[in-house]
Design an enzyme around this catalytic site. Sequence first.
Site, PDB file in Angstrom:
ATOM      1  N   ASP A 183      47.382   0.520 -71.864  1.00 51.34           N
ATOM      2  CA  ASP A 183      48.282   1.054 -72.876  1.00 51.34           C
ATOM      3  C   ASP A 183      47.471   1.757 -73.974  1.00 51.34           C
ATOM      4  O   ASP A 183      47.718   2.907 -74.326  1.00 51.34           O
ATOM      5  CB  ASP A 183      49.068  -0.122 -73.472  1.00 51.34           C
ATOM      6  CG  ASP A 183      50.343   0.326 -74.141  1.00 51.34           C
ATOM      7  OD1 ASP A 183      50.701   1.498 -73.991  1.00 51.34           O
ATOM      8  OD2 ASP A 183      50.975  -0.496 -74.807  1.00 51.34           O
ATOM      9  N   LYS A 238      38.364  -6.898 -70.081  1.00 50.87           N
ATOM     10  CA  LYS A 238      37.755  -7.571 -71.233  1.00 50.87           C
ATOM     11  C   LYS A 238      37.243  -8.938 -70.744  1.00 50.87           C
ATOM     12  O   LYS A 238      37.509  -9.993 -71.330  1.00 50.87           O
ATOM     13  CB  LYS A 238      38.837  -7.694 -72.331  1.00 50.87           C
ATOM     14  CG  LYS A 238      38.359  -8.199 -73.660  1.00 50.87           C
ATOM     15  CD  LYS A 238      37.480  -7.237 -74.406  1.00 50.87           C
ATOM     16  CE  LYS A 238      36.910  -7.912 -75.645  1.00 50.87           C
ATOM     17  NZ  LYS A 238      35.620  -7.406 -76.083  1.00 50.87           N
ATOM     18  N   ASP A 248      36.227  -2.464 -74.796  1.00 45.45           N
ATOM     19  CA  ASP A 248      35.828  -1.861 -76.081  1.00 45.45           C
ATOM     20  C   ASP A 248      34.753  -0.797 -75.875  1.00 45.45           C
ATOM     21  O   ASP A 248      34.769   0.261 -76.491  1.00 45.45           O
ATOM     22  CB  ASP A 248      35.374  -2.937 -77.085  1.00 45.45           C
ATOM     23  CG  ASP A 248      34.557  -4.030 -76.465  1.00 45.45           C
ATOM     24  OD1 ASP A 248      35.124  -4.876 -75.758  1.00 45.45           O
ATOM     25  OD2 ASP A 248      33.334  -4.034 -76.658  1.00 45.45           O
ATOM     26  N   TYR A 268      52.898  -7.529 -70.146  1.00 40.83           N
ATOM     27  CA  TYR A 268      54.203  -7.112 -69.624  1.00 40.83           C
ATOM     28  C   TYR A 268      54.914  -8.226 -68.853  1.00 40.83           C
ATOM     29  O   TYR A 268      56.050  -8.047 -68.426  1.00 40.83           O
ATOM     30  CB  TYR A 268      54.069  -5.874 -68.748  1.00 40.83           C
ATOM     31  CG  TYR A 268      54.355  -4.583 -69.480  1.00 40.83           C
ATOM     32  CD1 TYR A 268      54.391  -4.541 -70.865  1.00 40.83           C
ATOM     33  CD2 TYR A 268      54.602  -3.397 -68.798  1.00 40.83           C
ATOM     34  CE1 TYR A 268      54.636  -3.370 -71.537  1.00 40.83           C
ATOM     35  CE2 TYR A 268      54.849  -2.212 -69.461  1.00 40.83           C
ATOM     36  CZ  TYR A 268      54.862  -2.199 -70.832  1.00 40.83           C
ATOM     37  OH  TYR A 268      55.110  -1.028 -71.487  1.00 40.83           O
TER      38      TYR A 268
END
Length: 421
Positions: A312, A234, A288, A167
């Site tokens: 998101d 991540k 994940d 963003y």
Amino acid sequence: MPIIPFIEGDGIGPDIWKVTRAVIDAAIKKSYEKRKIVWMQIHAGLSALKKYGNDEILPKDTLNAIREFKIAIKGPLTTPVGGFEYVCLECAAEQNGINGKRPAKCAKCGSKYITPSFRSLNVSLRKILDLYACIRPVRWFKGVPCPVKNPEKLDVIIFRENTEDVYAGIEFRESSKEAKKIIDFLKKEMNKSVRSDSGIGIKPISISGTKRLVRKAIDYAIEQNKPSVTLVHKGNIMKFTEGAFRDWGYELAKSEYREKIITEQELWQKFDGKMPKNKILIKDRIADQMFQQILLRPDEYSVIATPNLNGDYLSDACAAQVGGLGLAPGANIGDEIALFEATHGTAPKYTGMDKVNPSSLILSGVMMLRFLGWNEAADLIEKSIETTISNKTVTYDLERQMENATRLRTSEFGNKIIENM
Ligand code: NAP
């Protein structure tokens, strides 16, 4: 009497806003003798273009009203996907200019409300007003058809960072001079090679941006008596952005909330895995992994704090697990301003058809009522939505998944919710 500005939104926005406003007003009337919201219409997107013209899709008046009144609510707004010069705000069709000029009419629907492409009104609102936390509660409503066996086990609230990561909006088109300059710089100064035909995106994640988001999530967990806050990142691949988000999150939890929290590591080292009373567990999961955790062990998660892109994906995946985006509410909150909004888009093919499910915007209104401390009206609406859905009187999206349900229009569904209060 609070004055609350509202933006109807594009596409299905006006249909779902009309119903949302009626439901909120009815719940307040039934719950309190003297309270009332004074609604004030402000404009963005198509309605701004109609009122102000001159490509004014996010007028100053709108920003000033939100700044002044601090709390606002909005329907969805059109966002172009990219690569085209113009976008139609009635049907969201993207198109190029004709002989370098703006087309007089939309090539798809014939509308005259065509505007030069822009990045995203939603992202602009969040960035300009510094609404750094996108908050999305996801839980199951009894009776809602969904793809899992025990949907009631998922009850999470996602705090997604709203101003950094993707963003930040720092991107350069393949073969642009900026992209070439960055590729050259990386090669010469950093000895890193990037293919010369690459587009370039930059993903900044800061200490201050991370800490204020994680602080909001932990404060919420304390206020609402929630058992845990999970940092989703991540970091195994992106160590200095996503991995740093995790590290700074733990750092903040330990320095500002030491008496109130324990980390998962401490839980096993000091308490043999048994959660001590009156503490909030701070844990982290790789993104994940989190997608399977939320499906297989949903009841182990409560408050979730995460950078922008993970948040998101995760909020839509969680929403799908309990029946879809039609019922997912959201809010964008900063230190002073709160903007409540439906999480789905403008669904342009259903514009003006009085067809879609207004629950996402109504439930965003419920979040707003709770933010005001008007919990009785909020409870009344939530219970009534549950009754209306359990009675199988629903809009097309739920009706097509239920047996023997009655299909209602947006407005009829709203009237049923009011009737069932
Ligand atoms: P979308 O508007 O969310 O619609 C996708 C599909 O989701 C619809 O075709 C419909 O499914 C279902 N859906 C959405 N809202 C629904 C509702 N209230 N009730 C029932 N079903 C609903 O996504 P999109 O078509 O990708 O995006 C359209 C425009 O909205 C784009 O310009 C996009 O950028 C913008 N957008 C805005 C926001 C925002 O303002 N916050 C968020 C996302 C997207 P079926 O076709 O299966 O009936």
